[in-house]
Design a protein around this motif. Structure first.
Motif, PDB file in Angstrom:
ATOM      1  N   ALA A 178       0.833  -1.204   0.000  1.00 19.56           N
ATOM      2  CA  ALA A 178       0.000   0.000   0.000  1.00 19.56           C
ATOM      3  C   ALA A 178       0.868   1.254   0.000  1.00 19.56           C
ATOM      4  N   ALA A 179       1.949   1.241   0.790  1.00 21.43           N
ATOM      5  CA  ALA A 179       2.837   2.405   0.847  1.00 21.43           C
ATOM      6  C   ALA A 179       3.515   2.641  -0.488  1.00 21.43           C
ATOM      7  N   LEU A 180       3.965   1.544  -1.126  1.00 22.23           N
ATOM      8  CA  LEU A 180       4.645   1.669  -2.410  1.00 22.23           C
ATOM      9  C   LEU A 180       3.689   2.173  -3.492  1.00 22.23           C
ATOM     10  N   VAL A 181       2.477   1.598  -3.513  1.00 24.75           N
ATOM     11  CA  VAL A 181       1.496   2.012  -4.510  1.00 24.75           C
ATOM     12  C   VAL A 181       1.116   3.470  -4.302  1.00 24.75           C
ATOM     13  N   GLY A 182       0.977   3.883  -3.029  1.00 29.53           N
ATOM     14  CA  GLY A 182       0.661   5.280  -2.745  1.00 29.53           C
ATOM     15  C   GLY A 182       1.735   6.218  -3.268  1.00 29.53           C
ATOM     16  N   ALA A 183       2.992   5.833  -3.093  1.00 31.71           N
ATOM     17  CA  ALA A 183       4.091   6.659  -3.577  1.00 31.71           C
ATOM     18  C   ALA A 183       4.113   6.712  -5.104  1.00 31.71           C
ATOM     19  N   VAL A 184       3.823   5.574  -5.740  1.00 29.00           N
ATOM     20  CA  VAL A 184       3.780   5.537  -7.213  1.00 29.00           C
ATOM     21  C   VAL A 184       2.677   6.445  -7.734  1.00 29.00           C
ATOM     22  N   ASN A 185       1.482   6.350  -7.129  1.00 27.50           N
ATOM     23  CA  ASN A 185       0.370   7.210  -7.549  1.00 27.50           C
ATOM     24  C   ASN A 185       0.724   8.683  -7.390  1.00 27.50           C
ATOM     25  N   LEU A 186       1.331   9.016  -6.256  1.00 23.51           N
ATOM     26  CA  LEU A 186       1.705  10.400  -5.988  1.00 23.51           C
ATOM     27  C   LEU A 186       2.693  10.905  -7.034  1.00 23.51           C
ATOM     28  N   GLY A 187       3.690  10.096  -7.339  1.00 24.71           N
ATOM     29  CA  GLY A 187       4.687  10.502  -8.323  1.00 24.71           C
ATOM     30  C   GLY A 187       4.111  10.644  -9.724  1.00 24.71           C
ATOM     31  N   LEU A 188       3.282   9.680 -10.124  1.00 19.35           N
ATOM     32  CA  LEU A 188       2.680   9.743 -11.455  1.00 19.35           C
ATOM     33  C   LEU A 188       1.766  10.955 -11.602  1.00 19.35           C
ATOM     34  N   ASN A 189       0.992  11.250 -10.561  1.00 14.92           N
ATOM     35  CA  ASN A 189       0.100  12.400 -10.635  1.00 14.92           C
ATOM     36  C   ASN A 189       0.865  13.720 -10.649  1.00 14.92           C
ATOM     37  N   ALA A 190       2.072  13.707 -10.095  1.00 11.24           N
ATOM     38  CA  ALA A 190       2.880  14.924 -10.080  1.00 11.24           C
ATOM     39  C   ALA A 190       3.472  15.219 -11.456  1.00 11.24           C
ATOM     40  N   VAL A 191       3.818  14.163 -12.198  1.00 12.31           N
ATOM     41  CA  VAL A 191       4.539  14.390 -13.460  1.00 12.31           C
ATOM     42  C   VAL A 191       3.740  14.060 -14.718  1.00 12.31           C
ATOM     43  N   ALA A 192       2.692  13.225 -14.581  1.00 11.84           N
ATOM     44  CA  ALA A 192       1.971  12.800 -15.796  1.00 11.84           C
ATOM     45  C   ALA A 192       0.495  12.577 -15.519  1.00 11.84           C
ATOM     46  N   ARG A 193      -0.100  13.501 -14.773  1.00 11.81           N
ATOM     47  CA  ARG A 193      -1.507  13.327 -14.403  1.00 11.81           C
ATOM     48  C   ARG A 193      -2.416  13.216 -15.625  1.00 11.81           C
ATOM     49  N   ARG A 194      -2.107  13.962 -16.671  1.00 11.84           N
ATOM     50  CA  ARG A 194      -2.971  13.977 -17.853  1.00 11.84           C
ATOM     51  C   ARG A 194      -3.094  12.589 -18.482  1.00 11.84           C
ATOM     52  N   GLN A 195      -2.089  11.730 -18.297  1.00 13.18           N
ATOM     53  CA  GLN A 195      -2.124  10.384 -18.863  1.00 13.18           C
ATOM     54  C   GLN A 195      -2.691   9.351 -17.906  1.00 13.18           C
ATOM     55  N   GLY A 196      -3.245   9.797 -16.792  1.00 13.00           N
ATOM     56  CA  GLY A 196      -3.726   8.886 -15.757  1.00 13.00           C
ATOM     57  C   GLY A 196      -4.713   7.849 -16.256  1.00 13.00           C
ATOM     58  N   ASN A 197      -4.752   6.708 -15.566  1.00 14.03           N
ATOM     59  CA  ASN A 197      -5.653   5.628 -15.978  1.00 14.03           C
ATOM     60  C   ASN A 197      -7.115   5.967 -15.721  1.00 14.03           C
ATOM     61  N   ILE A 198      -7.401   6.750 -14.688  1.00  8.55           N
ATOM     62  CA  ILE A 198      -8.775   7.156 -14.410  1.00  8.55           C
ATOM     63  C   ILE A 198      -9.120   8.366 -15.267  1.00  8.55           C
ATOM     64  N   PHE A 199     -10.234   8.274 -15.958  1.00  9.02           N
ATOM     65  CA  PHE A 199     -10.567   9.249 -16.987  1.00  9.02           C
ATOM     66  C   PHE A 199     -12.040   9.628 -16.868  1.00  9.02           C
ATOM     67  N   GLY A 200     -12.289  10.869 -16.513  1.00  8.29           N
ATOM     68  CA  GLY A 200     -13.659  11.340 -16.424  1.00  8.29           C
ATOM     69  C   GLY A 200     -13.931  12.396 -17.476  1.00  8.29           C
ATOM     70  N   PHE A 201     -15.168  12.444 -17.947  1.00  5.39           N
ATOM     71  CA  PHE A 201     -15.536  13.513 -18.862  1.00  5.39           C
ATOM     72  C   PHE A 201     -16.969  13.952 -18.598  1.00  5.39           C
ATOM     73  N   THR A 202     -17.180  15.259 -18.745  1.00  3.74           N
ATOM     74  CA  THR A 202     -18.497  15.860 -18.577  1.00  3.74           C
ATOM     75  C   THR A 202     -18.882  16.520 -19.891  1.00  3.74           C
ATOM     76  N   ILE A 203     -19.940  16.032 -20.496  1.00  2.06           N
ATOM     77  CA  ILE A 203     -20.432  16.582 -21.760  1.00  2.06           C
ATOM     78  C   ILE A 203     -21.459  17.655 -21.420  1.00  2.06           C
ATOM     79  N   ARG A 204     -21.154  18.897 -21.791  1.00  2.00           N
ATOM     80  CA  ARG A 204     -21.952  20.049 -21.385  1.00  2.00           C
ATOM     81  C   ARG A 204     -22.990  20.433 -22.449  1.00  2.00           C
ATOM     82  N   LYS A 205     -24.053  19.678 -22.534  1.00  2.00           N
ATOM     83  CA  LYS A 205     -25.127  20.021 -23.465  1.00  2.00           C
ATOM     84  C   LYS A 205     -25.770  21.359 -23.113  1.00  2.00           C
TER      85      LYS A 205
END
Length: 259
Positions: free
Chosen positions: A211-238
């Motif tokens: 859990a500690a290792l995964v937390g550190a990996v998530n933190l690092g990835l979000n710091a440098v490459a958040r735009r490429q993250g695996n979780i992807f949300g979109f809001t279509i504004r009709k």
């Protein structure tokens, strides 16, 4: 990794409520609904929610009040709800674009979806065996009879989206209007069900250390490459849609065309 973007889902909805795009008493259709969706909408104070399941014969919802429905062909009129929202359900559909079209057709104001992103880094992860391409674990969790494609016991392919694909799809749905789309992405890897065997071998058996290792990996990835993250949300504004110039009477390419 068909990851659970639960936090992202609730954050997107809360932000839309803070911006008064969604109001507490708006009519909300919750697609692919389960207990999680019911709990999120309750926490947010949404009072007029209708919950539907993925497919008429699917047992995957585990939500007694969810209506049985086919996500690909909903018996709901156009603009029948103010908002249509769905968390981690489109990639369980055998025809995800068709299911998204139904969400779009039914929504009067917004469509909110949280899925997985088809980013370059995720493609590398899939090739290395660090991300699942089929959801075997979800079907195992469903006792072998649910949790897969269209709610069946057949493991679904994890359909991942890109920003460009969503944009092109919305333009195809509604070519006469410019419909804004808001995107959200983040890294969230390492939930137990989403871990591949390769990831488990890399991370080891110690739960706290993992859990500690995964937390550190998530933190690092979000710091440098958040735009490429695996979780992807979109809001279509009709609600912010505007007619294309050629659809307006007197426009350069659309003289005489009704707005």
């Amino acid at each position: 990794m068909a990851e659970n973007g639960a936090g992202t889902y609730e954050q997107i909805l809360a932000d839309l409520m803070d911006r008064e795009v969604i109001h507490r008493h708006d009519r909300v259709l919750v697609q692919f609904a389960g207990e999680f969706d019911r709990d999120v909408t309750r926490r947010l104070g949404l009072t007029r929610c209708t919950f539907t399941n993925l497919a008429p014969t699917s047992a995957s919802s585990r939500l007694p009040e969810a209506r049985t429905a086919d996500a690909h062909h909903m018996d709901v009129p156009d603009r029948g709800y103010d908002h249509v929202i769905g968390h981690a359900g489109l990639h369980h559909c055998s025809r995800p674009h068709e299911a998204l079209h139904e969400m779009y057709r039914i929504a009067a104001k917004t469509v909110v979806a949280v899925e997985n992103q088809d980013s370059p880094l995720m493609r590398v992860a899939a090739r290395l065996g660090l991300a699942n391409s089929y959801e075997l674990e979800a079907v195992a969790d469903g006792g072998g009879v649910s949790g897969g494609v269209d709610g069946t016991g057949v493991p679904n392919h994890v359909y991942r989206w890109t920003r460009r694909e969503v944009t092109k799809t919305v333009r195809s749905f509604d070519p006469g209007r410019d419909v804004p789309v808001e995107f959200h992405s983040r890294w969230l890897i390492g939930t137990d069900r989403a871990l591949t065997s390769s990831m488990r071998s890399l991370l080891g058996d110690d739960a706290s250390g993992r859990a500690a290792l995964v937390g550190a990996v998530n933190l690092g990835l979000n710091a440098v490459a958040r735009r490429q993250g695996n979780i992807f949300g979109f809001t279509i504004r009709k609600d912010l849609a505007a007619p294309r110039p050629w659809m307006v009477a007197g426009g350069a390419a659309g003289a005489g065309v009704a707005a």
